[in-house]
Motif scaffolding. Sequence first.
Motif, PDB file in Angstrom:
ATOM      1  N   UNK A 122      13.295 -15.281 -54.522  1.00 30.18           N
ATOM      2  CA  UNK A 122      13.886 -16.601 -54.732  1.00 30.18           C
ATOM      3  C   UNK A 122      15.230 -16.490 -55.438  1.00 30.18           C
ATOM      4  N   UNK A 123      15.284 -15.626 -56.463  1.00 34.01           N
ATOM      5  CA  UNK A 123      16.530 -15.470 -57.210  1.00 34.01           C
ATOM      6  C   UNK A 123      17.620 -14.883 -56.317  1.00 34.01           C
ATOM      7  N   UNK A 124      17.228 -13.910 -55.491  1.00 42.25           N
ATOM      8  CA  UNK A 124      18.181 -13.311 -54.550  1.00 42.25           C
ATOM      9  C   UNK A 124      18.725 -14.356 -53.579  1.00 42.25           C
ATOM     10  N   UNK A 125      17.793 -15.164 -53.076  1.00 42.64           N
ATOM     11  CA  UNK A 125      18.193 -16.191 -52.119  1.00 42.64           C
ATOM     12  C   UNK A 125      19.157 -17.180 -52.764  1.00 42.64           C
ATOM     13  N   UNK A 126      18.838 -17.546 -54.031  1.00 47.92           N
ATOM     14  CA  UNK A 126      19.703 -18.505 -54.727  1.00 47.92           C
ATOM     15  C   UNK A 126      21.086 -17.902 -54.969  1.00 47.92           C
ATOM     16  N   UNK A 127      21.123 -16.625 -55.336  1.00 48.56           N
ATOM     17  CA  UNK A 127      22.412 -15.965 -55.548  1.00 48.56           C
ATOM     18  C   UNK A 127      23.192 -15.880 -54.237  1.00 48.56           C
ATOM     19  N   UNK A 128      22.469 -15.629 -53.173  1.00 54.25           N
ATOM     20  CA  UNK A 128      23.088 -15.559 -51.856  1.00 54.25           C
ATOM     21  C   UNK A 128      23.735 -16.909 -51.511  1.00 54.25           C
ATOM     22  N   UNK A 129      23.036 -17.935 -51.862  1.00 54.73           N
ATOM     23  CA  UNK A 129      23.501 -19.286 -51.535  1.00 54.73           C
ATOM     24  C   UNK A 129      24.819 -19.609 -52.242  1.00 54.73           C
ATOM     25  N   UNK A 130      25.000 -19.075 -53.463  1.00 52.25           N
ATOM     26  CA  UNK A 130      26.255 -19.333 -54.175  1.00 52.25           C
ATOM     27  C   UNK A 130      27.258 -18.214 -53.935  1.00 52.25           C
ATOM     28  N   UNK A 131      26.934 -17.308 -53.011  1.00 48.39           N
ATOM     29  CA  UNK A 131      27.900 -16.276 -52.603  1.00 48.39           C
ATOM     30  C   UNK A 131      28.012 -15.129 -53.583  1.00 48.39           C
ATOM     31  N   UNK A 132      26.937 -14.822 -54.326  1.00 46.00           N
ATOM     32  CA  UNK A 132      27.023 -13.746 -55.314  1.00 46.00           C
ATOM     33  C   UNK A 132      25.966 -12.663 -55.084  1.00 46.00           C
ATOM     34  N   UNK A 133      25.543 -12.527 -53.829  1.00 43.69           N
ATOM     35  CA  UNK A 133      24.465 -11.574 -53.541  1.00 43.69           C
ATOM     36  C   UNK A 133      24.814 -10.173 -54.021  1.00 43.69           C
ATOM     37  N   UNK A 134      26.107  -9.825 -53.985  1.00 43.69           N
ATOM     38  CA  UNK A 134      26.500  -8.459 -54.363  1.00 43.69           C
ATOM     39  C   UNK A 134      26.642  -8.275 -55.885  1.00 43.69           C
ATOM     40  N   UNK A 135      26.463  -9.355 -56.635  1.00 44.19           N
ATOM     41  CA  UNK A 135      26.621  -9.238 -58.094  1.00 44.19           C
ATOM     42  C   UNK A 135      25.293  -9.364 -58.840  1.00 44.19           C
ATOM     43  N   UNK A 136      24.216  -9.231 -58.103  1.00 44.45           N
ATOM     44  CA  UNK A 136      22.899  -9.530 -58.672  1.00 44.45           C
ATOM     45  C   UNK A 136      22.629  -8.766 -59.966  1.00 44.45           C
TER      46      UNK A 136
END
Lengths: 250, 419
Positions: A122-136
Amino acid sequence: MIIRLRNVRKVYKMGAERIHALDGVHLDIEKGEYVAVMGHSGSGKSTLMNMLGCLDRPTSGTYELDGQLTTRMSGGELARVRNRRIGFVFQSFELMPRMTAVKNVELPLVYAPDGWRGRHKMARAALDRVGLADRAHHKPNQMSGGQRQRVAIARALICRPSILLADEPTGNLDSKTSAEILDLFDAIHKDGQTIIMVTHEADVACHAKRIVRMSDGRVVSDLPVEADEVYALASYHSGEGPLEQGVVGQ
Amino acid sequence: MSIFLAPWTFMRLLIQSVILAAGQIWSNKLRSVLTTTGIVIGVASVVAVVAGLTGLEALVVDELEMFGAKRIGVWPVRPETGPMKRVSWSRVRFYPEQFEGLLDHCPSVDCFTRTTGFGATVSFGSHRVETVDVQGVDPSAHKISNRSVIMGREFSHIDMETGAQVCVIEEKLRDKLSLDRECIGQKILIGDRTYTIVGIAEPPAEFKLINTGGGESYTVFVPFTAIYNRDSWMGVDALAKSADVAEEAQAEIKFFLRRTRNIKPGEPDTFGVQTVQRILEGFRAISMGVTAVAGSIVAISLLVGGIGIMNIMLVSVSERTREIGLRKAVGAKPSAVLLQFLVEAVVLCLIGGGVGLGIGQLLTVGMANIPNFPLEKAHIPMWAVGLSFGFSSMVGLFFGMFPAVKAARLDPIEALRHE
């Protein structure tokens, strides 16, 4: 109807003086709306925000969120409502400095009884949604202000809240980053998310579809953005206002 | 009602809080070290004291076991009160006939020996040993004092009946007198009388606490009847059937002797009866007293440590006010915040307790390895380990409660505005 405020008052006692922070507010907000709350400092907009976010309880009047009357709820029940139905975005991000982005985004799930198992996804998906998947796995001090606010937005969205409450979300950002964050809000709104934003900047406010103006604890104007004076002002000052972006035409 | 958490959520929050607390403590290493010093010192000192006492007790128990937990000593005593207070020793003294039939009347007593003795010079040819302890005993003495005859034989019934001039000696006396290895049948001079050696007894167990002479002292056993006369001092050593009935045996002997010595009801005993168990109990009482004193000193250091913990937790709460505000905003119930800070205090104290235990263990090992110091058996008993962790967490709970409640009661709006 997602939000239904009826005759909400909030009175603070300051010595012998009584301060009416909210003085009989009526407000209805439908699902999927994008509302900006404007007003000078002391106008009651922050109190209204706290009230909508279930951080504060009215002295009198009623507040229904998602059809549930929150006015009589206990502290624990309000915490549950905040956890499930409300996402907060603050001016100064309020990230945990020692936690990575993904851990920060997971934070509300720590307090959600059923949110534990799929939390990483869920957290990954949310980060992906705001365009920060690579900064997890970056920590807040390794990120720019705009990125930090994106993490905060991801955190606010992770529990799929009924309303997203943003308190001056671009107040600590430069104009370019502000524009990016506001674009993100627009995108989230397009996905059907109800957004309520407190701001005093006309440029910011005119991203919303509806402007609520507060003064002395009362709602003094509640108009669609095109009818509000910010619209003209923003286009006039920035030269990059909604006219140029073609908002009106749509 | 919703302030209470569902068990599953509680467990998860607990684990979360422990991880969080560990992180918090790790990121404030120096502060945590300083804060827990009080707890560390408190736990280390109590653990070391307890370990020392445990070592001492193990030593005492060992020695007494060796000496014989079943063993009962009986000796004459002039009472300090009553009509017998001023009588001559000849009236207080034991006489052999007072012990006739003892075994029939004292079912818990396995056997007994009369004892008497004197110091004398023992010689064989030109070899002389001064001041040998000459003990007149019955054959059962070997069983009672745990010194079996390893060569030759014990005194026979006839030896006892006739008061024969026979003796049982020790190996070291044999060597000192330069007797043959197989010395049975050889004759030695005890005082001015000739005795025939009939046996060799085991050397005595070596004691560290009970002074049994040891070193350059020598003992020779002769039949009680060979040296006893009615002016001699006489005592009795008895053996209970088992260590469990030693107390009963003691009471039986007391009852028996009061009758044979014609002591009227209400008058004090004119003899003493003592089991080793009693001595052990006496030691345990002392050791408990020492533990209690040490415990109260430690309680003070834990109190000081606890105040340190409370102080640092208050600092932590005010430093992290915004964090608390945010946690509440995203849905942390007051109970969850309470738990988080309480767990942090407890973890801090438990770390202190663990380090204290470690230092206590080092002290114990040090104590056990001091040369010629009779504490080889010093160790930390399990209950002390449990107690130190128990106490540490109690301190954490008690002194962490106030800061944690303070955190739980913070108003999220105020907390988020906090600078």
